[in-house]
Design a protein around this motif. Structure first.
Motif, short mmCIF file in Angstrom:
data_model
loop_
_atom_site.label_atom_id
_atom_site.label_comp_id
_atom_site.label_asym_id
_atom_site.label_seq_id
_atom_site.Cartn_x
_atom_site.Cartn_y
_atom_site.Cartn_z
N ALA A 1 17.90 13.70 10.16
CA ALA A 1 16.45 13.93 10.03
C ALA A 1 16.00 15.02 11.00
O ALA A 1 15.24 15.92 10.63
CB ALA A 1 15.70 12.64 10.30
N THR B 1 12.83 15.88 1.56
CA THR B 1 12.87 14.81 2.56
C THR B 1 12.38 13.49 2.01
O THR B 1 12.99 12.44 2.22
CB THR B 1 12.03 15.20 3.79
OG1 THR B 1 12.36 16.51 4.17
CG2 THR B 1 12.29 14.27 4.94
N LEU B 2 11.25 13.53 1.32
CA LEU B 2 10.65 12.28 0.86
C LEU B 2 11.03 11.97 -0.58
O LEU B 2 10.72 10.90 -1.08
CB LEU B 2 9.12 12.35 0.98
CG LEU B 2 8.57 12.76 2.34
CD1 LEU B 2 7.07 12.80 2.29
CD2 LEU B 2 9.01 11.76 3.40
N LEU C 1 5.36 4.67 1.83
CA LEU C 1 6.44 5.31 2.57
C LEU C 1 7.08 4.31 3.52
O LEU C 1 6.39 3.45 4.06
CB LEU C 1 5.89 6.47 3.39
CG LEU C 1 5.38 7.67 2.63
CD1 LEU C 1 4.77 8.65 3.60
CD2 LEU C 1 6.49 8.32 1.86
N GLU C 2 8.35 4.46 3.73
CA GLU C 2 8.99 3.64 4.74
C GLU C 2 8.72 4.26 6.10
O GLU C 2 8.35 5.42 6.19
CB GLU C 2 10.49 3.56 4.47
CG GLU C 2 10.76 2.61 3.33
CD GLU C 2 12.17 2.74 2.85
OE1 GLU C 2 12.98 3.34 3.59
OE2 GLU C 2 12.45 2.27 1.74
N ASN D 1 10.49 5.37 8.53
CA ASN D 1 11.12 6.63 8.96
C ASN D 1 10.65 7.79 8.10
O ASN D 1 10.54 8.92 8.56
CB ASN D 1 12.65 6.52 8.97
CG ASN D 1 13.18 5.94 7.69
OD1 ASN D 1 12.42 5.45 6.86
ND2 ASN D 1 14.48 6.01 7.51
N GLU D 2 10.31 7.48 6.83
CA GLU D 2 9.74 8.53 5.98
C GLU D 2 8.37 8.94 6.51
O GLU D 2 8.00 10.11 6.51
CB GLU D 2 9.59 8.03 4.55
CG GLU D 2 10.92 7.88 3.84
CD GLU D 2 10.73 7.43 2.40
OE1 GLU D 2 11.44 7.93 1.54
OE2 GLU D 2 9.87 6.56 2.16
N GLU D 3 7.64 7.92 6.94
CA GLU D 3 6.31 8.17 7.50
C GLU D 3 6.43 9.11 8.70
O GLU D 3 5.67 10.06 8.87
CB GLU D 3 5.71 6.83 7.92
CG GLU D 3 4.30 6.88 8.44
CD GLU D 3 3.31 7.34 7.40
OE1 GLU D 3 2.54 8.25 7.71
OE2 GLU D 3 3.32 6.80 6.29
N ALA E 1 8.91 11.22 9.30
CA ALA E 1 9.30 12.55 8.84
C ALA E 1 8.08 13.28 8.29
O ALA E 1 7.86 14.46 8.57
CB ALA E 1 10.38 12.42 7.77
N LEU E 2 7.27 12.56 7.54
CA LEU E 2 6.08 13.17 6.95
C LEU E 2 5.14 13.69 8.03
O LEU E 2 4.66 14.82 7.97
CB LEU E 2 5.35 12.15 6.07
CG LEU E 2 4.03 12.65 5.48
CD1 LEU E 2 4.28 13.74 4.47
CD2 LEU E 2 3.24 11.52 4.85
#
Lengths: 230, 896
Positions: free
Chosen positions: B513, B544-545, B625-626, B628-630, B632-633
């Protein structure tokens, strides 16, 4: 004071073309210079009584010519300038030029400036103890100011200001020159002092302070004392 | 804060004044608070409305449910009632409050009943309190009604008292922010009486619950809650008043609560309880989660639980933090000191007996090390709930089989190896081989596999290596002991190894990431133009997402779609509204938010220190969003916002530079024009005044010369003014070149003649070929062009002659003026045709007006021709200006 030698410094041949015969007819001897370098050389060799100097010269800045001449001579310098070049004009006056005239000008106006400058030259040499203007008399020795025979009460600063202007009678005195000579070097930019004190002074010495005859405003440049001889 | 108040007792608290000032421009929210339905909130509200209406106040009914009761309906008579909005909800048409109609109507006060209502259908907001907040933000005063049971922080208490769960809940902050709370009170006995008389509206679906709910005990408890809540508010208001007016306290010392939560269900209760404590103490409170550093991308379910708890805390008005660390006690105490917390609230679970002996619970450890801080322990009522919500995440069947296979495989391999080795040497500790098998399973397949491998190993070890061999029985007691020791060691080692594996996996995905983000930011920093930045951002979000994304930037006062993945994505009205909301309010909008949740997109503002620079939307489709996705976002959005901002700034600075250049040009132009005008004027004035004053004293030739100079300067001035006018005409596009037949030879001859008159010292040579065609054009304009060129040639031509030639070249007529002066530097060849370009001194004083060539170009082009400059023209000297005009001869049959 006929026969005085006048050096005209201007790079426009048209200007020279009418100044030469006109000043000649007014009784002056005319020398010409088209560039700053030429002006400095002629000023040194022919020793003119008055220099008329255009600030825009092809080879050097007119202000530098003023500074250069002032380094060794007190010869009166009259600046020829344009209305849109106010800051240059004021800078040249602060550097020691004596007066200015805006283009386009009538020949009568120019000869009047030349006369004032020449008279001042004599005054500097002789010194003066009293001055008069529109019914106002200033006795420099006794520090007395009177109007139509009646003594006026001026504060010391007002008196200094008046004398500073009167000593340069007929010629413009810049804001900076007035401020530094009356209030000191540190106050060179404090224009509001001047506005206040000139106002006070006018209300005391002028017949009609709303239409001042003795201390005239030169917008953006300074003030001019109009004596009886001017 | 109260410490400051003690230090400076006579100064109004700046924070209090600031809060007061921020209310300016907002409307006032008045809440009619009741303990239960039927106490008469609507009635009380409407009675007041009528009174104000009689006083002439602009007050409007936005929505009031009469439930068909006559006394309420009577009260509504003669009041302005806004029409409702019809919405479709699961096939039925329903009527809802029309927010936009209310905003358009803009009354001074609007009445919107039932604050806790949940909007149905496709409204802008899912909850009515959000509608009301928007009204208040728009500067409209709102009156509304609320039953105490709907308050979020009380919902568990209410559920406990009444035995009915409360579905419609509103955040406490809504009530806390209300400017006025009016308690509408009715003694419970009377309320029950009213219920029996049928005066209380109860929806059909709730008929059965009613009897349970409207019991004297319940109602008394609810009444107490409502009364106490109102009293707290009055108390707060008094404290605010005292602070604003610099009246010295006795306001309570400022308490600050630090509330520790974790990923379990108990935390919800901890938060609710803390909220009640905080509002009782009138204290600020911070909710902080504790995460182990190695747990970061751990249990998803736990993370979701934690997020929910955080959300709840925010709704209840808490500040939230996440703390990552290994020594929780240390982290908590550090934070408590930094935040000046006076009390800590923490949940505690009773460990079952044996564990309690070994492990000191976090609250105990905290109590041992904290000094001067109060600690609230929140325990759970029943054991079932006390269990951490760790629904063991079962592996998928495939993964389970794989783990089992690896376990069996490694244990089998260890057995075979053991048997083989035993053929050659007597190995004392065969069990070590099995330990190896357990470790291998742990590393390759995780903890479950390790446990399985341990079990298999014990069995195999027993079967193959412990006497009696070939049975699962153990003869020697010390072998039994060894077996247990082995089992314990295998389990422990397996646990450790699998944890190492988990950590390595977590670190790996984190590194991936980070790398992706690093690549992205590098890509962004390499692109300066906004378009590339946007494109990089949407593709990054896509990769990414794995969601489609759009980017919108403000343009001309509105926000418009700039880039999208896939590129043909289009936004409908709802999406655009949500995007605009996100942009204007600086908060997320769209799917899964409080605003326009029907949009498939969720929009996030791109925030920089200079404000919001745009909005990013991504397809949410009810799939949140999960964690870790959150993260990354958030990182992508930050980077994008900065890049967009940078692109904007660089564009602005370019614009500014251009502007500056323009200003400089205009200043130079003005100064040169004023010089061009002034010199002739000065000469004329000087000469005229000289003649007037000294004319009689001057020799005749001097007088003549002065008059001559007046004439020349007047002509110069005239030419300059004429040029300026021509230029103005060209600029304004009003050059109407005539399309006459023009004999160029004539034009050349007359221009040369005119030039010879003006510049008598100059030699002008003309060369006109005999087969010269006619052209269609304007002889006057062409003549002026030629004269301008000759004027220039005279000025820059040194002492050499100036030549003009005209000849035909194919279908064109070529006309050229050549001088033999110094020429034009190659760099200036293009610019000579620019307006006010001239050779001269930097202050703009020069020999010409700088318009001659610009006018020539304008006129020639107006006649359909071309003009260009060449230099050097002849033998490394001079300039040639040549013009090509289309010949018109073949339309002249008589020329044959």
């Amino acid at each position: 004071m006929n026969g005085a030698r006048i050096l005209v410094v201007d790079d426009e041949p048209q200007i020279q073309r009418f100044l030469r015969p006109a000043l000649g007819a007014a009784g002056y001897e005319v020398a010409e210079a088209m560039t700053g370098g030429e002006a400095l050389k002629t000023a040194a060799t022919s020793v003119p009584d008055v220099i008329i100097l255009d600030l825009g010269l092809p080879d050097m800045d007119g202000k530098d010519v003023v500074a250069n001449i002032r380094a060794w001579s007190n010869v009166p310098i009259i600046i020829l300038s344009a209305r849109d070049r106010e800051s240059e004009k004021v800078a040249a006056l602060d550097l020691g030029a004596d007066d200015y005239i805006e283009k386009p000008f009538g020949i009568g106006e120019l000869t009047a400036r030349i006369r004032t400058a020449l008279r001042h030259r004599i005054q500097v040499e002789g010194g003066q103890t009293s001055l008069a203007a529109d019914g106002l008399t200033i006795d420099i020795v006794k520090r007395l100011v009177s109007r139509d025979g009646k003594a006026l009460r001026l504060t010391p600063k007002e008196y200094d200001l008046l004398v500073m202007l009167a000593r340069h009678a007929g010629r413009v005195v810049t804001h900076k020159m007035l401020l530094t000579s009356v209030w000191g070097i540190a106050h060179g930019e404090d224009l509001h002092y001047l506005r206040v004190f000139i106002g006070q002074l006018r209300s005391k010495i002028e017949r009609d302070p709303a239409d001042p005859r003795i201390i005239r405003t030169e917008p953006g440049v300074g003030y001019r004392f109009i004596g009886d001889e001017d | 804060m109260p410490e400051n108040d003690r230090d400076l007792p006579r100064r109004p608290d700046p924070d209090a004044l600031l809060a007061l000032a921020e209310q300016g421009g907002r409307g006032k929210l008045t809440v009619f608070l009741g303990a239960a339905p039927g106490v008469g909130k609507t009635y009380a509200m409407l009675t007041r409305v009528r009174r104000l209406k009689e006083e002439g106040v602009d007050i409007v009914i936005g929505l009031v449910e009469t439930h068909g009761r006559a006394e309420t309906t009577t009260l509504l008579e003669g009041l302005e009632v806004l029409p409702r909005r019809e919405v479709m909800h699961s096939g039925r048409t329903l009527q809802e409050f029309d927010l936009d109609a209310a905003l358009t109507r803009r009354p001074r006060i609007i009445v919107v009943d039932e604050l806790a209502h949940t909007n149905l259908g496709e409204g802008r907001h899912p909850k009515r309190y959000q509608d009301i907040e928007e009204l208040v933000d728009a500067g409209i005063d709102v009156w509304t009604a609320l039953n105490i049971q709907h308050l979020e922080s009380l919902s568990d208490v209410v559920a406990q008292i009444a035995g009915v769960p409360v579905r419609e809940r509103i955040p406490d902050t809504v009530l806390n922010r209300a400017d006025d709370v009016l308690l509408v009170d009715l003694p419970p006995a009377e309320l029950i009486e009213r219920l029996k008389e049928g005066k209380v509206y109860v929806p059909d679906s709730a008929k059965r619950a009613v009897d349970r709910f409207f019991r004297l005990g319940n109602l008394t408890a609810l009444r107490e809650l409502a009364l106490r809540r109102t009293a707290d508010r009055v108390d707060d208001q008094m404290v605010d008043y005292l602070k604003q007016n610099a009246i010295e306290g006795p306001w309570p010392a400022g308490e600050r609560l630090l509330v520790c939560i974790g990923p379990d269900r108990l935390s919800e209760k901890v938060v609710r309880t803390a909220s009640r404590i905080a509002s009782g103490l009138n204290a600020d409170w911070i909710v902080v989660s504790l995460e182990r550093a190695d747990q970061e991308s751990g249990d998803r379910e736990a993370m979701r639980q934690l997020d929910q708890t955080f959300h709840l805390a925010e709704q209840l008005g808490a500040e939230t933090r996440r703390v990552v660390g290994n020594d929780f006690v240390e982290e908590i105490l550090k934070l408590a000191r930094r935040e000046h917390a006076t009390q800590i609230v923490i949940g505690t679970r009773r460990h079952r007996f044996p564990l309690r002996l070994f492990r000191r619970s976090l609250p105990d450890a905290l109590a041992a090390r904290a000094s001067g801080i109060g600690i609230h322990l929140i325990t759970d009522k029943d054991k079932a709930e006390a269990r951490p919500k760790r629904e063991r995440k079962w592996m998928s069947r495939k993964a389970a089989w794989r783990a089992l296979a690896i376990a069996a495989g490694t244990a089998g391999a260890a057995t075979i190896l053991g048997l083989v080795i035993e053929q050659f040497i007597i190995l004392q500790n065969i069990s070590l081989l099995y330990l190896l098998a357990v470790l291998a399973s742990a590393i390759y397949a995780g903890y479950a596999a390790a446990l399985a491998a341990a079990l298999f190993s014990v069995l195999a070890y027993n079967f193959f290596f412990i006497e009696p061999i070939g049975t699962f029985t153990v003869a020697e007691p010390h072998e039994v002991f060894a077996l247990f020791v082995f089992l314990a060691a295998a389990v422990l080692a397996g646990g450790l190894a699998s944890r190492v594996r988990e950590q390595a996996k977590a670190a790996g995905s984190r590194a991936t990431a980070t790398q992706a983000l690093y690549d992205f930011s590098r890509k962004l920093s390499a692109t300066a133009n906004a378009e590339d930045v946007l494109w990089a951002a949407v593709t990054q979000m896509q990769t990414t997402l794995r969601r489609n994304a759009v980017l919108l930037l403000p343009e001309g006062g509105d926000i418009t779609l700039k880039t999208a993945w896939p590129p043909d994505t289009e936004l409908d009205v709802t999406d655009t509204m949500a995007a605009r909301w996100a942009f204007e309010k600086k908060e997320p909008a769209g799917n899964d938010t409080g605003t326009l949740p029907n949009s498939p997109f969720q929009f996030r503002p791109l925030v920089t220190p200079h404000g919001v620079v745009g909005v990013c939307g991504f397809v949410q489709q009810d799939k949140p969003l999960e964690i870790n996705e959150e993260r990354a976002l958030a990182a992508i959005l930050d980077q994008t916002a900065i890049a967009v901002d940078r692109a904007r700034l660089s564009r602005e600075s370019l614009d500014q530079a251009a502007q500056l250049e323009g200003d400089k040009f205009r200043a130079a132009l003005l100064s040169s024009m004023s010089h061009d005008l002034r010199t002739p004027l000065a000469t004329i004035t000087g000469a005229v005044t000289s003649l007037l004053q000294f004319g009689d004293r001057m020799p005749a030739d001097s007088r003549h010369d002065l008059l001559k100079s007046i004439e020349e300067e007047s002509e110069r001035l005239t030419r300059f003014v004429a040029n300026l006018l021509d230029m103005t005409r060209i600029e304004a596009g009003t050059v109407n070149a005539k399309r006459d037949w023009v004999d160029v030879a004539d034009v050349v001859r007359s221009a040369a003649e005119r030039a010879r008159k003006y510049f008598p010292d100059r030699v002008f040579e003309t060369s006109i070929s005999a087969d010269l065609p006619f052209i269609r054009g304007d002889s006057v304009l062409l003549g002026q062009v030629l004269f301008n060129l000759l004027d220039n040639a005279n000025r820059f031509g040194g002492d050499e002659p100036v030549s003009i030639y005209a000849r035909r070249e194919g279908d064109e007529l070529v006309l050229a003026v050549t001088d033999l002066g110094k020429g034009i530097p190659p760099g200036d060849l293009q610019r000579v045709f620019d307006k006010f370009f001239r050779k001269g001194k930097p202050d703009g004083r020069s020999l010409g007006t700088g318009l001659g060539l610009a006018i020539a170009k304008g006129f020639i082009e107006a006649m359909g021709g071309q003009i260009k400059a060449e230099s050097p023209a002849v033998r490394r000297r001079g300039t040639r200006i040549s013009m090509r005009l289309p010949a018109a001869e073949h339309q002249l049959p008589e020329k044959e």
